[in-house]
Design an enzyme around this catalytic site. Structure first.
Site, PDB file in Angstrom:
ATOM      1  N   CYS A  35      -1.394   0.719   5.018  1.00  0.00           N
ATOM      2  CA  CYS A  35       0.277   0.757   5.679  1.00  0.00           C
ATOM      3  C   CYS A  35       1.128   1.780   4.967  1.00  0.00           C
ATOM      4  O   CYS A  35       2.354   2.112   5.512  1.00  0.00           O
ATOM      5  CB  CYS A  35       0.837  -0.846   5.668  1.00  0.00           C
ATOM      6  SG  CYS A  35      -0.341  -1.998   6.927  1.00  0.00           S
ATOM      7  N   ASP A  37       2.757   1.016   2.392  1.00  0.00           N
ATOM      8  CA  ASP A  37       3.438   0.412   0.960  1.00  0.00           C
ATOM      9  C   ASP A  37       2.971  -0.866   0.767  1.00  0.00           C
ATOM     10  O   ASP A  37       2.533  -1.463   1.496  1.00  0.00           O
ATOM     11  CB  ASP A  37       4.974   0.451   1.260  1.00  0.00           C
ATOM     12  CG  ASP A  37       5.166   0.300   2.867  1.00  0.00           C
ATOM     13  OD1 ASP A  37       6.416   0.506   3.162  1.00  0.00           O
ATOM     14  OD2 ASP A  37       4.600  -0.765   3.411  1.00  0.00           O
ATOM     15  N   CYS A  61       7.453   4.686  -1.033  1.00  0.00           N
ATOM     16  CA  CYS A  61       8.409   5.762  -1.137  1.00  0.00           C
ATOM     17  C   CYS A  61       9.542   5.203  -1.777  1.00  0.00           C
ATOM     18  O   CYS A  61       9.291   4.167  -2.366  1.00  0.00           O
ATOM     19  CB  CYS A  61       8.838   6.067   0.255  1.00  0.00           C
ATOM     20  SG  CYS A  61       9.575   4.761   1.303  1.00  0.00           S
ATOM     21  N   CYS A 105      11.109  -1.561   4.389  1.00  0.00           N
ATOM     22  CA  CYS A 105      10.979  -1.664   2.798  1.00  0.00           C
ATOM     23  C   CYS A 105      11.710  -2.806   2.254  1.00  0.00           C
ATOM     24  O   CYS A 105      11.090  -3.516   1.385  1.00  0.00           O
ATOM     25  CB  CYS A 105      11.302  -0.638   1.993  1.00  0.00           C
ATOM     26  SG  CYS A 105      10.515   1.105   2.479  1.00  0.00           S
TER      27      CYS A 105
END
Lengths: 278, 392
Positions: A35, A37, A61, A105
């Protein structure tokens, strides 16, 4: 280039609490390398059951690193109950915001915290609940529903930003749209009807007598009328009209519209009022 | 901070000579080349000079050059024209690793009812030529294959592919945006029907593209308007850009030797030093024929955007095929088509050089990149004390 806030940049360039706590009280590993992350969160409590230390490791990221760093800072000093209330929006807010496309995130951080708390509480790790809607990222309908309701999302694009669902082959877009439509087509939830205790026959008779005496008779007497309770057979309340009610052409409306509806409201919706001849 | 620019496949700096050539056409020489008066006529003459220089770079004839606004317009025009002149044919052949200017258009056409064959590539990025040959059919209207890949620099055997298409009377288009100016192209010696390229990849400015259209090729314009470009592309010409591109093509022809000596040696040093200094790194497309200026390297267990942003702290400009850089959620379709595992695909970095790069640029990357990767790996849950976790 993404427009990151100074706080995101600061947490990315100088992340706080990187690492892994040995023998942690809470631990969670979520996300996957497929995925793009992944996050490992560990925390330890002090003698007052407050989070003394929290650390993270992440593959991701700048937003993922910043979100994890901010999360560990947020929860330090909190009780488990306080930490449970942290939302993905709290994480994003503490960073001064994230680009819309990067909100997932912050969701990753919240999910890691939930799982770590579950671990602390001894909740066994379970298979994801619900039906997988997005095959590319393994996102279920439950996860989508949660993101929609908690963050007031209304479009597929927003759902992709928050959960990644629909961000791959796009074949699940119809299913995601149906989830959105279902959530927003439901009427505002009506208040649950009051739970009524189950009555014995004697309790019911006593309650009907009391209600007639207290709530119904004074109103009838006020207009020169009255009723007598003749019998109670199951849910049938047999009454006889007296005074003005006995000669009133609208006595049936009074019995149904007032007496019966009052008894139904206060005792049981199944009660039926019937009149016996005088 | 001075930028160390290693992202020339994204765009290039405008060469000083190109800028100088263009400037008068923004100010004093603003005539319309279609005008009858001599004030416009002098611009038309300059435009034709530029057309000649552009044609010369690929050994075409000036009348085979159509000015467009960009590479994407050239690609779209070529494919849509091929379909329009072959209305009974419903099949398109392309590859899985094309630039979105071709890939997205083909996907769109597929939704409109065309049958699209997307050819596979192997782990090095080489085209599956056997699959290609089998795919050619009497129903094929057009083949569109890139000459060189923008992400890995891998070169496709388009000359051979075009010859095979020509044998079956099928139009062949190539997106040569990354190839023109970096490798010698002699279009006359090929069976290629149409070729696209773009100014800003060869030190001209953005907003100017070229469509080469082989003389005699059936064509229907995409932009219909005035008589410009012999009616093949309406609209007043972007004269400063065309004139600048003419100069850029002239310079590119002169620099071809440099591309294949100086640039390739800088690229190879960069690549070799990175592989030597950073464990668990790999060149994507290594071993395949490649452009001299491009290297695409994956760093296992770290994510590309993070690498780029940390390099940016030192002024180093590069690109990544990681999902996070694009707003997309999937890593590069090119790397995935090559079977590059997720552990590598998310951590890919593309360095693309130009003749303006120097040894100092390479030294800076070699110095700064290893600690950046080490720092991110120390933060990665998949990396354990210098070695990859077994279960990652």
């Amino acid at each position: 280039m993404w427009e990151y806030t100074d706080k995101v940049k600061e947490h990315f360039l100088n992340p706080k609490n990187v690492g892994e706590i040995e023998n942690p009280d809470g631990v969670a590993e979520i996300g996957s390398i497929a995925c793009g992350d992944a996050l490992k969160l560990t925390f330890k409590l002090d003698e007052n059951k407050r989070i003394k230390e929290a650390k993270f490791k992440t593959f991701g990221c700048a937003s993922a690193i910043a979100s994890a760093s901010a999360l560990t800072e947020l929860i330090k000093g909190m009780t488990i109950e306080e930490a449970m209330k942290i939302t993905n929006q709290d994480i994003a807010d503490s960073l001064g915001g994230l680009p819309p496309e990067k909100m997932h995130c912050s969701v990753l951080g919240q999910e890691a915290l939930e799982k770590a708390i579950e671990y602390y509480r001894g909740v066994p790790s379970t298979v994801k609940e619900g039906e997988v809607i997005c095959e590319c990222f393994g996102i279920t309908d439950k996860e989508i529903e949660k993101a929609v309701t908690e963050n007031h999302l209304t479009t597929i694009e927003e759902i992709t930003n928050y959960t990644k669902a629909g961000g791959g082959c796009k074949k699940c877009h119809d299913k995601i749209q149906k989830i959105i439509d279902t959530i927003y087509s439901q009427p505002a939830t009506e208040p649950e009807p009051k739970e009524r205790p189950k009555l014995t026959n004697i309790q019911k008779i006593r309650l009907i007598e009391e209600t007639i005496e207290r709530e119904i008779r004074p109103s009838l007497k006020h207009d020169g009328g009255d009723i007598d309770l003749v019998d109670i057979i199951g849910n049938r309340v047999i009454v006889a009209t007296r005074g003005a009610c006995a000669v009133c052409p609208a006595s049936q409306q009074t019995l149904k519209g007032f007496v019966e509806s009052k008894l139904r409201e206060l005792i049981s919706p199944e009660l039926v009022v019937e009149e016996v001849p005088q | 901070m001075k930028a160390t620019y290693l992202d020339n496949n994204a765009t290039t700096r405008v060469a000083p000579e190109v800028l100088e050539e263009m400037l008068p056409y923004f100010s004093d020489l603003y005539g319309n080349p279609s005008s009858m008066h001599s004030f416009g006529g002098q611009v038309a003459k300059k435009l034709n000079d530029a057309r000649q220089k552009i044609a010369d770079l690929i050994n075409a004839s000036p009348d085979e050059i159509i000015f467009t606004s960009c590479g994407t317009e050239s690609d779209n025009t070529a494919i849509l024209s091929a379909l329009a002149v072959n209305p009974d044919k419903r099949h398109i052949i392309t590859s899985r690793v094309e630039h979105p200017a071709v890939k997205s258009l083909c996907e769109h056409l597929q939704e409109k009812g065309y049958r699209v064959t997307m050819l596979d590539v192997d782990s090095k990025g080489n085209l599956d030529m056997e699959q290609y040959e089998k795919s050619l059919s009497t129903d094929t209207a057009v083949v569109s294959l890139m000459w060189a890949n923008n992400e890995t620099g891998v070169i496709f055997p388009v000359e051979k592919a075009a010859a095979l298409a020509h044998e079956k009377d099928i139009l062949f288009h190539t997106d040569a945006v990354q190839a023109v100016g970096k490798i010698p192209i002699n279009i006359k010696e090929t069976a290629i029907s149409m070729l696209s390229f773009s100014g800003h990849k060869i030190h001209a400015q953005k907003g100017i593209g070229i469509l080469y259209l082989r003389r005699g090729t059936k064509f229907l314009p995409f932009m219909i308007g005035g008589h410009q470009e012999k009616g093949r592309r309406g609209g007043t010409e972007n004269t400063p850009s065309i004139i600048g591109l003419g100069k850029a093509c002239e310079l590119a022809a002169l620099n071809l030797q440099n591309e294949n000596t100086k640039v390739i040696s800088l690229r190879d040093r960069l690549e070799n030093e990175i592989l030597k200094r950073i464990p668990n790194s790999k060149v994507n497309g290594g071993g395949a024929p490649r452009l001299p200026n491009t290297t695409n390297i994956s760093f296992e267990f770290v994510e590309g955007e993070s690498i780029l942003l940390l390099m940016d702290e030192y002024g180093i400009c590069a690109s990544s095929g990681s999902a996070c850089t694009s707003g997309s959620l999937q890593p590069s379709h090119v790397l995935r088509a090559m079977g590059v595992p997720y552990t590598m695909a998310h951590g890919s970095v593309r360095f693309s050089l130009s003749i303006y790069n120097t040894d100092k640029d390479i030294d800076l990357v070699i110095e700064k990149l290893p600690p950046i990767i080490a720092r991110l790996r120390a933060m990665s849950p998949y990396w354990n004390q210098g070695t990859a976790c077994e279960n990652a």
